[in-house]
Design a protein around this motif. Structure first.
Motif, PDB file in Angstrom:
ATOM      1  N   MET A   1       0.820  -1.216   0.000  1.00  0.00           N
ATOM      2  CA  MET A   1       0.000   0.000   0.000  1.00  0.00           C
ATOM      3  C   MET A   1       0.847   1.256   0.000  1.00  0.00           C
ATOM      4  O   MET A   1       0.319   2.346  -0.194  1.00  0.00           O
ATOM      5  CB  MET A   1      -0.874   0.011   1.253  1.00  0.00           C
ATOM      6  N   GLU A   3       2.639   2.594  -1.931  1.00  0.00           N
ATOM      7  CA  GLU A   3       2.551   3.425  -3.135  1.00  0.00           C
ATOM      8  C   GLU A   3       1.488   4.503  -2.980  1.00  0.00           C
ATOM      9  O   GLU A   3       1.516   5.523  -3.656  1.00  0.00           O
ATOM     10  CB  GLU A   3       2.201   2.573  -4.362  1.00  0.00           C
ATOM     11  N   PHE A   4       0.516   4.239  -2.126  1.00  0.00           N
ATOM     12  CA  PHE A   4      -0.602   5.172  -1.999  1.00  0.00           C
ATOM     13  C   PHE A   4      -0.536   5.993  -0.727  1.00  0.00           C
ATOM     14  O   PHE A   4      -1.506   6.641  -0.345  1.00  0.00           O
ATOM     15  CB  PHE A   4      -1.927   4.406  -2.075  1.00  0.00           C
ATOM     16  N   ILE A   8      -3.507   8.476   0.734  1.00  0.00           N
ATOM     17  CA  ILE A   8      -4.226   8.170   1.976  1.00  0.00           C
ATOM     18  C   ILE A   8      -4.056   9.325   2.954  1.00  0.00           C
ATOM     19  O   ILE A   8      -4.992   9.730   3.641  1.00  0.00           O
ATOM     20  CB  ILE A   8      -3.701   6.855   2.588  1.00  0.00           C
ATOM     21  N   THR A  56     -10.204   5.433   9.685  1.00  0.00           N
ATOM     22  CA  THR A  56      -9.732   4.335   8.830  1.00  0.00           C
ATOM     23  C   THR A  56      -8.430   4.728   8.136  1.00  0.00           C
ATOM     24  O   THR A  56      -7.460   3.971   8.120  1.00  0.00           O
ATOM     25  CB  THR A  56     -10.790   4.001   7.779  1.00  0.00           C
ATOM     26  N   MET A  60      -4.727   3.073   8.448  1.00  0.00           N
ATOM     27  CA  MET A  60      -3.975   2.600   7.289  1.00  0.00           C
ATOM     28  C   MET A  60      -2.581   3.214   7.283  1.00  0.00           C
ATOM     29  O   MET A  60      -1.592   2.534   7.024  1.00  0.00           O
ATOM     30  CB  MET A  60      -4.713   2.944   6.002  1.00  0.00           C
TER      31      MET A  60
END
Ligand code: HEM
Ligand SMILES: [Fe+2]
Lengths: 134, 760
Positions: A1, A3-4, A8, A56, A60
């Motif tokens: 994840m 990469e994002f 986020i 959330t 993350m």
């Protein structure tokens, strides 16, 4: 994840601002005759939704880079402040009947929120004060 | 002739005609199934595979989980490739490379465009030309193709072993190392996969369409949608609109201004003392909760395998519980706990309806429960042994893993379950008997309720129609008899009939109104539902008739769902019909949810994948999963919950309900299900769809596609929805447990039946 991570984080920050803004608005309404609207289902559900997305995204971010948990404690402080903020906000919105007390809780909640913003920006438990005191 | 009688006759005629046609199609499927050769030969009469290799390969594939790991002809798991599509594409590419080398180039990519086009057309001819020789029972392949088959075969031999060269791929596909330990078995599986891929491109004799109606989409093999596919898709949309128009007109004409029956002053059911057999159903509901929680856990694990194919947070889970198993149990438990809730409801309401407790009924209820537990534990143990390669292949069909999605139990366990269902019918039937005899008022609606239970029981028998060596096209045909005719046929009838009956029993609905409307609804469901079965068989080795009939009739299935809001509104209003109806608020809310998901999950998302042209590109993508989850849990899971709550009301009449828990559970279950679809399954499915359209079906399921960061991210996005959903499940579990463990007693104004001395 990872990469994002930036995306986020952007969602997280956007929700922080929306959440704070919405609380400021609803808190103000709660002081006036609009208290009913402030507590009404549409605004309440909107606030739940924003806060859920916010949290959330936060979880993350931590799960991608757990290192922040063990840094200088800023994240821990932010979490403790979050609890305080939630408690104060609830008091400001409904738990307390005396208008004066409600107003005080409202201001205190906003102050806590501002401190959290500082902690987050500075990555330091002292928040905005970090530059002056350290 | 009375209206009810007319409707009964109409229903009978409809069922006879529809099942007649469905059986005729079965005969067609049988006649025109892709041929199984005795040998696959190349020049010089060298044999590459024998018919026995292909057959053995199919059995090995079933043992490792069959449709629960990857898919064949689009049916099966979403993770790991569609083996038929994957082989087809790899074989085409291998031929291109071999030909390029013949031309003296280092690789195909080095050639210029006209040269590439020439090679592609040559490869297409190789794949599409049907060289099946019925007289000799052989399929002939050119030396070029034979060589390409060797290349692809070697890749698969490596993939199913523990070869480090393919370790990364196994990880992405969620396959355990040494998925097939034995060399001969591994080789046999390649024979089976090759044959399955051959049928997807080889043209039927005398036609330019492959055995699988040109599925999967792959331009290299010349696989593009057929004209019939497009035509029947368009027609099916027209049928849908026409159907909605007609049904709307019917509703408007029928709009009943019949006054409601006089509403009883008190809950008519509180006067009923639950009989011993009714109370004995309590343990079924505890089982429902237990199985539901395990199912969620396995679902989370199955989803997690999409990001870490062999591990869970550093633990080598695939060595003990590989993906193929978690997915098997996850899907099977869904069916099992929902079925358990309904079996219990049937057993609970039969004596309630007739007021008659037959002798030894309680013993029967308890015995059936023990049988169900034995079946769950026994069949799961067998599946574990099969997938972990601890069971001899010869025993697999009977006791291991049959590999057919939703009906994966070994044959022994299937028969056992079938007997169990017959026992259930017997128990329900004998308790209902007094209510159905002698044309009593309400006999018709009770009869319909019983008819749907009989159909549910008997249809499972279709799962016994295939044997160990039956052609895969025929197995698919019978498998969908079970799965489709259950969920889109008799389950819908059962749902409508049972909810209407409960309202009749509560005195909120006239028996006459309920009877005609349930009968009419049954006719509408069956009109589309029976032949609609064929929408699952468009591409599984069948003929164009299947596309035409399947598309037309399955579109009609959506008609009653589109208008289900009318019914939902009636249901919703019932909770305010009398003050004591507050006792039934949550069962009713769950029934309203049944309608909502019938519209969204079954109607909208079902129709999304339903036309042949849509399914051609969408089969086996996450869009199917979006439909499957929202329809199966949304409709029948919610129904199971609602029925359970209704029965618990009567089993524990004195208990005061913790409404807050139910409210929390209701909203989190619905919200969680919605989030799962909106945050993960739909976006993932749409990305996959784009990949199919742009590159071919093989690509949307490939490791290259699945390993993209964006895909991982979308899979992670399941976490919030699944968490919310799991909270809902735990709340309802806590609610049920609280009724027994820490009950709140109601201060009853009237003496209620004594529930204290009960034993379950
Ligand atoms: C409540 C009723 C329904 C339930 C419980 C249900 C459930 C399912 C399930 C579990 C699958 C299999 C998914 C898989 O293989 O992984 C499926 C497939 C399918 N359903 Fe439904 N369904 C319902 C209603 C409908 C309706 C009304 C339609 C459209 C008319 C429809 C069309 C389809 C199609 C075309 C497939 C095949 C998709 C594929 O092979 O990839 N379903 N359904
Ligand atoms: Fe279906």
């Amino acid at each position: 994840m990872i990469e994002f991570y930036p995306q986020i984080k952007a969602v997280h920050i956007l929700c922080v601002l929306l959440s704070g803004g919405l609380f400021a608005l609803r808190g103000l309404m709660a002081q006036t005759r609009l208290a009913g609207v402030a507590q009404g289902a549409p605004l309440r559900l909107l606030s739940y939704t924003i806060d859920t997305v916010l949290l959330t995204a936060a979880l993350m971010l931590v799960s991608i880079l757990p290192g922040a948990l063990f840094a200088n404690g800023w994240l821990t402080v932010k979490l403790i402040l979050l609890l305080a903020y939630v408690a104060l906000a609830m008091l400001a919105m409904k738990r307390v009947h005396a208008p004066r007390a409600r107003m005080i809780f409202y201001v205190a909640a906003l102050a806590t929120y501002a401190w959290m913003l500082g902690v987050a920006r500075m990555h330091h438990p002292l928040g905005w004060l970090h530059g002056w005191l350290a | 002739m009375s209206r009810t009688r007319k409707l009964w006759l109409g229903l009978a005629a409809l069922l006879i005609a529809s099942f007649g046609v469905l059986l005729w199609v079965g005969d067609q499927v049988h006649q025109y199934a892709p041929p199984l050769p005795q040998a696959v030969v190349t020049s010089g009469d060298e044999t590459l595979f024998t018919g026995n290799d292909i057959e053995l390969g199919k059995q090995v594939w079933q043992r490792i989980g069959g449709q629960q790991l990857g898919s064949i002809w689009g049916h099966g798991a979403l993770l790991a490739p569609d083996w038929s599509a994957d082989w087809l594409h790899r074989e085409g590419v291998a031929m291109l490379e071999l030909l390029a080398r013949d031309e003296g180039a280092g690789s195909y990519a080095e050639l210029d465009a006209p040269q590439q086009a020439a090679l592609r057309s040559r490869v297409q001819r190789e794949l599409r030309t049907n060289t099946w020789d019925p007289a000799k029972g052989t399929i002939y392949v050119s030396p070029l193709r034979a060589q390409a088959m060797l290349v692809v075969g070697a890749h698969y031999m490596s993939l199913f072993s523990n070869d480090p060269a393919t370790a990364k791929l196994r990880e992405t596909y969620a396959m355990r190392d040494n998925t097939i330990a034995e060399l001969d078995q591994r080789r046999a599986v390649t024979a089976f996969f090759w044959w399955a891929s051959w049928a997807t491109a080889a043209e039927r004799p005398g036609s330019a369409i492959s055995y699988t109606q040109n599925w999967p989409h792959d331009t290299l093999a010349g696989n593009t949608p057929t004209s019939a596919n497009f035509l029947w898709s368009v027609f099916s949309v027209l049928f849908l609109i026409l159907g909605i128009g007609l049904l709307g007109w019917h509703h408007a004409r029928q709009a009943s201004h019949e006054p409601l029956p006089p509403i009883p002053a008190r809950d008519p059911l509180t006067e009923l003392k639950p009989t011993p057999s009714m109370k004995a159903t309590a343990k079924y509901f505890w089982t429902v909760i237990g199985l539901f929680l395990v199912q969620i856990l396995l679902g989370a694990t199955t989803a997690h395998y999409q990001v870490e194919g062999q591990q869970a947070y550093g633990f080598a889970l695939a060595n003990y519980l590989p993906y193929a198993l978690t997915r098997t149990w996850h899907t099977e438990l869904a069916v099992l706990w929902i079925a358990t809730a309904w079996l219990a409801t049937g057993l609970y309401i039969a004596p309630l309806i007739s007021g008659h407790e037959p002798k030894y009924q309680r013993l029967g209820v308890n015995f059936l429960w023990v049988c169900l537990l034995v079946i769950v534990v026994g069949s799961f143990a067998g599946q574990w042994m099969a997938v972990m390669d601890k069971m001899d292949l010869s025993k697999n069909f009977w006791f291991g893993h049959q590999g057919w999605e939703y009906v994966d139990l070994g044959r022994f366990w299937q028969i056992f379950l079938f007997i169990g269902l017959m026992l259930w019918l017997f128990l329900v039937g004998r308790a209902l008997w007094p209510a159905m005899r002698g044309g009593k008022e309400g006999a018709s609606i009770v009869g319909l309720l019983f008819l749907s239970t009989v159909a549910i029981g008997l249809l499972y028998g279709a799962g016994l129609m295939w044997g160990e060596h039956t052609h895969i096209a025929m197995v698919e045909y019978w498998r969908w008899w079970v799965v489709h005719l259950w969920v889109e046929g008799f389950f819908e009838v059962f749902a409508t009939a049972v909810i209407s009956y409960l309202f009749v029993r509560l005195g909120l609905l006239r028996v006459g109104t309920a009877t005609t409307s349930v009968l009419f609804a049954t006719i509408v469901f069956m009109a589309g539902g029976v032949l609609g079965t064929l929408h699952h068989l468009y591409f599984s080795g069948t003929t164009t008739a299947v596309i035409a009939l399947g598309a037309s009739f399955s579109a009609l299935e959506v008609v009653p769902l589109a208008l289900i809001g009318l019914e939902a509104w009636d249901t919703w209003k019932k909770q305010h019909a009398a003050p004591w109806m507050a006792r039934y608020r949550w069962p009713i809310m769950f029934f309203v949810a049944v309608s909502f998901w019938n519209l969204v999950g079954a109607g909208l998302l079902g129709f999304l994948v339903n036309t042949p042209i849509a399914l051609y590109f969408m089969q086996g993508l996450n869009l199917t999963a979006a439909h499957g989850h929202t329809a199966l849990f949304g409709v029948y899971g919610m129904l199971g919950m609602g029925l359970m709550l209704f029965c618990l009301r009567g089993i524990k009449p004195q208990a005061e309900w913790r409404e807050g828990w139910l409210k929390g559970s209701f909203w989190t279950l619905n919200l969680g299900l919605g989030l799962m679809a909106v945050l993960t399954l739909l976006p993932l499915g749409i990305l996959q769809l784009k990949a199919v359209l742009e590159h071919g079906y093989w690509f949307a399921r490939s490791a290259e596609f699945m390993d993209r960061p964006l895909i991982h991210m979308l899979v992670w996005m399941r976490v919030p929805g699944d968490t919310v959903f799991a909270i809902g499940a735990m709340l309802i579990a806590g609610f049920v447990a609280s009724l027994w463990l820490w009950p709140k007693r109601q201060v009853a104004a009237t003496p209620l039946p004594d529930a204290a001395s009960e034993s379950a």
